[in-house]
Design an enzyme around this catalytic site. Structure first.
Site, PDB file in Angstrom:
ATOM      1  N   SER A 139       0.792  -0.984  -0.006  1.00 28.07           N
ATOM      2  CA  SER A 139       0.042   0.055  -0.049  1.00 28.07           C
ATOM      3  C   SER A 139       0.943   1.441   0.025  1.00 28.07           C
ATOM      4  O   SER A 139       1.876   1.170   0.344  1.00 28.07           O
ATOM      5  CB  SER A 139      -0.850   0.065   1.280  1.00 28.07           C
ATOM      6  OG  SER A 139      -1.667   1.121   1.252  1.00 28.07           O
ATOM      7  N   TYR A 153      -1.882  -0.840  10.380  1.00 25.89           N
ATOM      8  CA  TYR A 153      -2.036  -1.107   8.985  1.00 25.89           C
ATOM      9  C   TYR A 153      -0.752  -0.658   8.271  1.00 25.89           C
ATOM     10  O   TYR A 153      -0.431  -1.629   7.537  1.00 25.89           O
ATOM     11  CB  TYR A 153      -3.361  -0.648   8.403  1.00 25.89           C
ATOM     12  CG  TYR A 153      -3.552  -0.830   6.941  1.00 25.89           C
ATOM     13  CD1 TYR A 153      -3.858  -1.925   6.408  1.00 25.89           C
ATOM     14  CD2 TYR A 153      -3.528   0.263   5.962  1.00 25.89           C
ATOM     15  CE1 TYR A 153      -4.158  -2.349   5.039  1.00 25.89           C
ATOM     16  CE2 TYR A 153      -3.342   0.001   4.733  1.00 25.89           C
ATOM     17  CZ  TYR A 153      -3.694  -1.259   4.298  1.00 25.89           C
ATOM     18  OH  TYR A 153      -3.814  -1.419   2.870  1.00 25.89           O
TER      19      TYR A 153
END
Ligand code: NAP
Length: 253
Positions: A139, A153
Site C-alpha cells: 500500500s 495497518y
C-alpha cells in the site's frame, strides 16, 4: 512485446473480491491458470466462476496450515506454481489510543504474518517453477504515507516491504523475484465500506481525480509476472494516480 504468460500457474490470495479478484481476472484473461483463495468458500467459488479461474480454495492466510493447504491445492490442481500474488489483507480503522491488542494481532497476523506464511508455504513450488514470481499487494499507506486510524495497518504494509527485500535476496539464486505493488486508493468493496466521505476526500486528493480500478493493479502485477520483468526484484511500484505527489492541497486544487 511481452512473452505470453498463458498456461502459467497463478495463486491469488484474497482473490474473492476487490483488488485480488481484479488481479485474478487480469491473469485469467491473459490465459493463466488461476487459483483464487479467501476465507469464504462460497465467495471463492463464485469469484472463480466469474473471472474464469481454474479453481478456488478456502484458506485463512494468518494460519500456517491453511497456507500449506493453498500450496497443496496449487500442486494438485495446477500442477505447480509460477506466480504467487500475496494480496489478502484487512484494513480496519482505530486510532492509536483506542487500538486493542486484538486489533494489532489481527492486522499484523493477516497482512504481515500472512504474507510471510503464504510465501513460505509456496516456496518449494516456486523454486520448482524455475521462474517463480512473488507479487505482494502492499500500500502507499505505511511505506509512503500515513493516515489516522491506520498505525497498525501502515506498520503491516511497511513490514511487507522489509520482508520483501530480504526474501528477494534469499530467493534470487532460485530465479524467484519478489516485488510489491503499492496501490493508492482503489475502488473495492472493502474501500467502499469506509464510506462516502472517505471516498470523496481521497478523490479530491488525487491529481487524476478518480480512484484506481482493480484492473489497474492487476495489470501492474501482470507486468511483474512476465519473463521480461525477470531482472526486477525487491522493488516497489506505486499505482496511485499521482496521489503521493502533491506537496500541499493547493498543488492538487
Ligand atoms: P477487500 O475488498 O476487503 O478484499 C479483501 C480480500 O482479502 C477478500 O478476498 C477477503 O476474502 C480476503 N481476506 C481477508 N482476510 C483474509 C484472511 N485472513 N485470509 C485470506 N483471505 C483474506 O480489500 P481490497 O481493497 O481489495 O484490498 C486487497 C489488498 O489490497 C489488501 O492487502 C489491502 O491492504 C491492499 N490495498 C488496498 C487498497 C484499496 O484502496 N482498496 C489500497 C492499498 C492497499 P475473505 O473475507 O473471504 O477472506
Amino acid at each position: 512485446m511481452f512473452t505470453p504468460i498463458a498456461g502459467r500457474a497463478v495463486v491469488v490470495t484474497g482473490g474473492t473480491r476487490g483488488i485480488g479478484k481484479g488481479i485474478a481476472a487480469v491473469f485469467a484473461g491473459a490465459g493463466a491458470r488461476v487459483l483464487v483463495t479467501g476465507r469464504d468458500e462460497a465467495a471463492a467459488r463464485t469469484a472463480a466462476d466469474e473471472v474464469g479461474a481454474a479453481g478456488y480454495v478456502a484458506a485463512d492466510v494468518s494460519r500456517k496450515a491453511d497456507c500449506e493447504k493453498v500450496a497443496a491445492a496449487a500442486a494438485e490442481r495446477l500442477g505447480g506454481l509460477d506466480v504467487l500474488c500475496a494480496n489478502a489483507g484487512v484494513f480496519p480503522s482505530a486510532r492509536l489510543g483506542d487500538l486493542a491488542e486484538d486489533d494489532i494481532d489481527r492486522v499484523l497476523g493477516v497482512n504481515l504474518k500472512g504474507t510471510i506464511l503464504t510465501v513460505q508455504a509456496c516456496l518449494p513450488l516456486l523454486r520448482a517453477s524455475g521462474h517463480g514470481r512473488v507479487i505482494l499487494t502492499s500500500s502507499i499507506t505505511g511505506p509512503v504515507t500515513g493516515y489516522p486510524g491506520w498505525t497498525h495497518y501502515g506498520a503491516s504494509k511497511a513490514g511487507q516491504l522489509g520482508f520483501m527485500r530480504t526474501a528477494a535476496i534469499e530467493l534470487a539464486r532460485d530465479g524467484i523475484t519478489v516485488n510489491a505493488v503499492l496501490p493508492g486508493n482503489i475502488m473495492t468493496e472493502g474501500l467502499a465500506g469506509l464510506g462516502n466521505d472517505y471516498v470523496n476526500g481521497m478523490t479530491a486528493a488525487i491529481p487524476m481525480r478518480r480512484l484506481g480500478t482493480v484492473e489497474e493493479i492487476g495489470h501492474t502485477a501482470l507486468f511483474l509476472a512476465t519473463d521480461e520483468a525477470g531482472y526486477i526484484t525487491g522493488q516497489t511500484i506505486v499505482v496511485d494516480g499521482g496521489q503521493t505527489l502533491p506537496e500541499s492541497p493547493e498543488a492538487v486544487s
